[in-house]
Design a protein around this motif. Structure first.
Motif, PDB file in Angstrom:
ATOM      1  N   VAL A 237       0.955  -1.212   0.168  1.00  0.00           N
ATOM      2  CA  VAL A 237       0.139  -0.030  -0.194  1.00  0.00           C
ATOM      3  C   VAL A 237       1.068   1.418  -0.021  1.00  0.00           C
ATOM      4  O   VAL A 237       0.725   2.377  -0.334  1.00  0.00           O
ATOM      5  CB  VAL A 237      -0.252   0.015   1.564  1.00  0.00           C
ATOM      6  CG1 VAL A 237      -2.284   1.948   0.869  1.00  0.00           C
ATOM      7  CG2 VAL A 237      -2.004  -1.523   1.224  1.00  0.00           C
ATOM      8  N   VAL A 238       2.205   1.446   0.673  1.00  0.00           N
ATOM      9  CA  VAL A 238       3.053   2.294   0.781  1.00  0.00           C
ATOM     10  C   VAL A 238       3.202   3.068  -0.044  1.00  0.00           C
ATOM     11  O   VAL A 238       3.766   3.755  -0.759  1.00  0.00           O
ATOM     12  CB  VAL A 238       3.621   2.338   1.858  1.00  0.00           C
ATOM     13  CG1 VAL A 238       5.260   3.873   1.452  1.00  0.00           C
ATOM     14  CG2 VAL A 238       2.948   2.549   2.891  1.00  0.00           C
ATOM     15  N   TYR A 239       3.610   1.820  -1.031  1.00  0.00           N
ATOM     16  CA  TYR A 239       4.008   1.629  -2.383  1.00  0.00           C
ATOM     17  C   TYR A 239       3.823   2.452  -3.605  1.00  0.00           C
ATOM     18  O   TYR A 239       3.844   3.062  -4.408  1.00  0.00           O
ATOM     19  CB  TYR A 239       5.101   0.615  -3.107  1.00  0.00           C
ATOM     20  CG  TYR A 239       5.093   0.452  -4.199  1.00  0.00           C
ATOM     21  CD1 TYR A 239       6.321   1.190  -4.836  1.00  0.00           C
ATOM     22  CD2 TYR A 239       3.983  -0.191  -5.506  1.00  0.00           C
ATOM     23  CE1 TYR A 239       6.545   1.465  -6.632  1.00  0.00           C
ATOM     24  CE2 TYR A 239       4.237   0.282  -7.239  1.00  0.00           C
ATOM     25  CZ  TYR A 239       5.628   0.773  -7.172  1.00  0.00           C
ATOM     26  OH  TYR A 239       6.037   0.826  -8.429  1.00  0.00           O
ATOM     27  N   VAL A 240       2.143   1.820  -4.023  1.00  0.00           N
ATOM     28  CA  VAL A 240       1.603   2.328  -4.457  1.00  0.00           C
ATOM     29  C   VAL A 240       0.588   3.514  -3.867  1.00  0.00           C
ATOM     30  O   VAL A 240      -0.140   4.554  -4.735  1.00  0.00           O
ATOM     31  CB  VAL A 240       0.171   1.079  -4.386  1.00  0.00           C
ATOM     32  CG1 VAL A 240      -0.847   1.886  -5.555  1.00  0.00           C
ATOM     33  CG2 VAL A 240      -0.152   0.407  -4.551  1.00  0.00           C
ATOM     34  N   ALA A 241       0.924   3.647  -2.807  1.00  0.00           N
ATOM     35  CA  ALA A 241       0.747   5.886  -2.757  1.00  0.00           C
ATOM     36  C   ALA A 241       1.835   6.323  -2.993  1.00  0.00           C
ATOM     37  O   ALA A 241       1.452   8.113  -2.727  1.00  0.00           O
ATOM     38  CB  ALA A 241       0.379   5.783  -1.104  1.00  0.00           C
ATOM     39  N   SER A 242       2.454   6.191  -3.680  1.00  0.00           N
ATOM     40  CA  SER A 242       3.949   6.588  -3.328  1.00  0.00           C
ATOM     41  C   SER A 242       4.054   7.297  -4.955  1.00  0.00           C
ATOM     42  O   SER A 242       3.410   7.158  -5.676  1.00  0.00           O
ATOM     43  CB  SER A 242       5.592   5.877  -3.586  1.00  0.00           C
ATOM     44  OG  SER A 242       5.557   5.228  -4.449  1.00  0.00           O
ATOM     45  N   GLN A 243       4.842   8.577  -5.460  1.00  0.00           N
ATOM     46  CA  GLN A 243       4.965   9.009  -6.652  1.00  0.00           C
ATOM     47  C   GLN A 243       5.431   7.566  -7.536  1.00  0.00           C
ATOM     48  O   GLN A 243       5.319   7.785  -8.630  1.00  0.00           O
ATOM     49  CB  GLN A 243       6.036  10.044  -6.550  1.00  0.00           C
ATOM     50  CG  GLN A 243       6.574  11.047  -7.692  1.00  0.00           C
ATOM     51  CD  GLN A 243       4.981  10.933  -8.499  1.00  0.00           C
ATOM     52  OE1 GLN A 243       4.638  11.774  -7.742  1.00  0.00           O
ATOM     53  NE2 GLN A 243       5.142  11.019  -9.373  1.00  0.00           N
ATOM     54  N   GLN A 244       6.396   6.900  -6.949  1.00  0.00           N
ATOM     55  CA  GLN A 244       7.440   5.669  -7.461  1.00  0.00           C
ATOM     56  C   GLN A 244       6.133   4.731  -8.068  1.00  0.00           C
ATOM     57  O   GLN A 244       6.812   4.206  -9.119  1.00  0.00           O
ATOM     58  CB  GLN A 244       8.045   5.399  -7.055  1.00  0.00           C
ATOM     59  CG  GLN A 244       9.206   5.469  -6.556  1.00  0.00           C
ATOM     60  CD  GLN A 244       9.485   6.201  -5.470  1.00  0.00           C
ATOM     61  OE1 GLN A 244       8.514   6.451  -4.789  1.00  0.00           O
ATOM     62  NE2 GLN A 244      10.680   6.571  -4.135  1.00  0.00           N
ATOM     63  N   ALA A 245       4.861   4.883  -8.109  1.00  0.00           N
ATOM     64  CA  ALA A 245       3.917   4.150  -8.826  1.00  0.00           C
ATOM     65  C   ALA A 245       3.542   4.960  -9.646  1.00  0.00           C
ATOM     66  O   ALA A 245       1.490   4.699 -10.063  1.00  0.00           O
ATOM     67  CB  ALA A 245       2.977   3.612  -7.575  1.00  0.00           C
TER      68      ALA A 245
END
Length: 264
Positions: A237-245
């Motif tokens: 979830v943290v990854y999906v929330a990031s700019q990287q995603a």
């Protein structure tokens, strides 16, 4: 990869325990200001205090409101008019034979698991589109694809979440806003721990034996062959929330240990 959410405000519904609490912790550790939500002031205050202990320098606030109720959702939006990251995590589950599920349970599950996310997205998504940045994440389940016979009403709501998530993603075309769903499998949250303890007591097993037997019997396709931890789900979830995603949009992202036996 370093995820930095400094300057972003994140609301995680149903975040006083379980997966929601782990998500709140992960977002706070990445620099976001996190709004912790629950239905009772005491539980919200306790969750905020525990998060402050777990994450040094965390920016946190608590907001009480039952997202399954219109008034509760309105109270949250009044207290927090804008967010950059919305995690629709609030949800309930209950194993029950199909023939014993009354209409009231079907309606209750739909209100809590589906309409809560609909209301929150309706409240916050337009602001994200105007600012040209935002993340909406629905915590669905592999049960939305593999409908469990022991809780068909739950599976129905998780499928509905996928439909809502995909439909909302289409409204973001050409913007910096994304809408995605994350699909956990069996996860050892507090609620599931209680469920496993009950199974162990009923069957004369240890909790470890009961958990392993549940996965073997009810999720035999699992490649993980165990319950996931709440932190393992939160990491996705943290990854999906990031700019990287930023290129991940309209997706149903699996964190279910390989239970779903399809390539696409």
């Amino acid at each position: 990869m370093h995820i930095d959410l400094t300057g972003k405000t994140a609301l995680v519904t149903g975040s006083t325990a379980g997966i929601g609490f782990a998500i709140a912790k992960g977002l706070a550790a990445s620099g976001a200001e996190v709004v912790v939500n629950g239905r009772a002031q005491g539980r919200v205050d306790d969750a905020v205090a525990r998060l402050k202990q777990a994450v040094s320098g965390a920016k946190l606030r608590g907001v009480v409101g039952d997202v399954a109720q219109v008034d509760g959702g309105d109270a949250i939006v009044t207290a927090v008019p804008e967010v950059d990251i919305l995690v629709n995590n609030a949800g309930i589950f209950e194993p029950k034979d199909f023939f014993d599920i009354p209409d009231e349970d079907w309606s209750r599950f739909f209100e809590v698991n589906v309409m809560s996310g609909v209301r929150m997205a309706r409240a916050y998504m337009q602001g994200m589109l105007k600012r040209n940045w935002g993340r909406i994440i629905f915590i669905s389940s592999e049960s939305g694809l593999n409908i469990p016979t022991e809780m068909i009403h739950y599976g129905m709501t998780k499928t509905a979440q996928l439909a809502v998530s995909r439909g909302l993603a289409k409204l973001t075309r050409g913007t910096g806003v994304t809408v995605n769903a994350v699909l956990p499998g069996p996860t050892m949250s507090e609620g599931v721990e209680t469920f496993v303890k009950d199974l162990a007591r009923q069957n004369g097993q240890s909790e470890e034996e009961a958990a392993a037997a549940f996965v073997k019997q009810h999720r035999p396709a699992s490649l993980l062959q165990r319950f996931a931890s709440v932190d393992e789900i939160a990491n996705m979830v943290v990854y999906v929330a990031s700019q990287q995603a930023s290129a991940t949009n309209g997706a149903a992202l699996r964190a279910e240990g390989g239970i779903v036996d399809t390539i696409a």
